[in-house]
Enzyme design. Structure first.
Site, PDB file in Angstrom:
ATOM      1  N   GLU A  50       0.767  -1.301  -0.051  1.00 19.89           N
ATOM      2  CA  GLU A  50      -0.005  -0.076   0.116  1.00 19.89           C
ATOM      3  C   GLU A  50       0.811   1.098  -0.071  1.00 19.89           C
ATOM      4  O   GLU A  50       0.725   2.309   0.749  1.00 19.89           O
ATOM      5  CB  GLU A  50      -0.904  -0.063   1.276  1.00 19.89           C
ATOM      6  CG  GLU A  50      -2.055  -1.113   1.034  1.00 19.89           C
ATOM      7  CD  GLU A  50      -2.935  -0.830   2.304  1.00 19.89           C
ATOM      8  OE1 GLU A  50      -4.209  -1.138   1.779  1.00 19.89           O
ATOM      9  OE2 GLU A  50      -2.744  -0.606   3.346  1.00 19.89           O
ATOM     10  N   GLU A 178      -6.108  -6.461  -1.207  1.00 16.34           N
ATOM     11  CA  GLU A 178      -6.737  -6.531   0.040  1.00 16.34           C
ATOM     12  C   GLU A 178      -8.189  -6.192  -0.078  1.00 16.34           C
ATOM     13  O   GLU A 178      -8.686  -5.267  -0.857  1.00 16.34           O
ATOM     14  CB  GLU A 178      -6.079  -5.319   0.827  1.00 16.34           C
ATOM     15  CG  GLU A 178      -4.645  -6.028   1.454  1.00 16.34           C
ATOM     16  CD  GLU A 178      -4.289  -4.872   2.634  1.00 16.34           C
ATOM     17  OE1 GLU A 178      -5.134  -4.243   3.044  1.00 16.34           O
ATOM     18  OE2 GLU A 178      -3.047  -4.664   2.544  1.00 16.34           O
TER      19      GLU A 178
END
Length: 270
Positions: A50, A178
């Site tokens: 991320e 995710e």
């Protein structure tokens, strides 16, 4: 690591940037060599997790533009940026760090595909901003990884559009690497935006089914996967008898029984 937490390891904190770049390459190569030596070479390697705002802060930190995706009321993404801040310098640092990680992987094997993972599953403008920078710097990678949580990242229509645009622009496979949705704690979760499915076991199942459908329907067959975040998150009991909070997005109930949504990712067939 997540979008708000990308600080350098303490052991690397005092390294000059050139030395930090070398350390990333050497460390990554060492990790991949260990996997290869053990016969467990991965098929895909993320260079960071991320990393929309960069990684190894502050050296490789970049300033994320304001998002046009509305989440819950009053919520603003605030990430402190280095001072003084020079966008060109910061992007040069970030792309050099990513390239060092890629070199580390490929020095050991050509097999793993390289994934770059950001947290903008429903946000095409920021996805474009990010991957245009990587493209301009000639960063070599194979897969775009995205996080998608409705309360943070928009609607399923936003995801559909982002997949369409990303594939057209960059000709890469895309994975929702995710995602999660709650099956309980309705009073808490119903205050969040974009929670379009019931906060229930069946609502969780339908969310995952709908998301998988959108990814499978992405152009050119380039939507290649959906990975559920922390499906095994159960309550724990400490030695003194305290019971931890059960994660509402777990794919198991408080007794460890599988939730209906688990059937959607292939672990159960009934």
């Amino acid at each position: 690591a997540d979008p708000q937490h990308q600080v350098k390891p303490a052991a690397w904190d005092k390294l000059a940037f050139d030395d930090l770049e070398k350390q990333v390459e050497q460390y990554t190569a060492g990790v991949i060599k260990s996997f290869k030596d053990d016969g467990t070479l991965p098929d895909i390697v993320q260079i960071g997790n991320e990393i929309t705002g960069g990684t190894l802060w502050p050296d490789g930190q970049v300033q994320v533009p304001p998002s046009n995706i509305k989440v819950f009321e009053g919520e603003v993404r605030k990430i402190a940026v280095p001072q003084p801040y020079d966008d060109n310098v910061q992007w040069d640092h970030l792309t050099r760090i990513i390239k060092a990680g890629v070199r580390g992987v490929r020095s050991q094997s050509d097999r793993p595909r390289i994934m770059i993972h950001i947290d903008c599953g429903g946000d095409w403008p920021i996805t474009q901003w990010y991957f245009d920078h990587l493209q301009q710097a000639n960063v070599s990678f194979d897969i775009i990884g995205q996080s998608y949580y409705p309360n943070w990242h928009g609607t399923l229509d936003n995801v559909r559009e982002n997949l369409k645009q990303s594939i057209a622009q960059y000709k890469k496979d895309v994975v929702i690497v995710e995602t999660a949705y709650p099956s309980r704690d309705e009073q808490y979760w119903s205050t969040r935006k974009n929670m379009a499915w019931p906060i229930s076991p069946d609502g969780q199942r339908q969310f995952l089914s709908d998301l998988i459908h959108v990814v499978r329907a992405a152009p050119d067959g380039r939507g290649i996967g959906v990975i559920y975040w922390q499906p095994e998150s159960l309550a724990f009991k400490s030695p003194d008898g305290r019971v931890g909070r059960i994660n509402a997005t777990s794919l198991f109930d408080a007794d460890g029984n599988a939730m209906p949504a688990l059937t959607k990712i292939g672990y159960l067939t009934h």
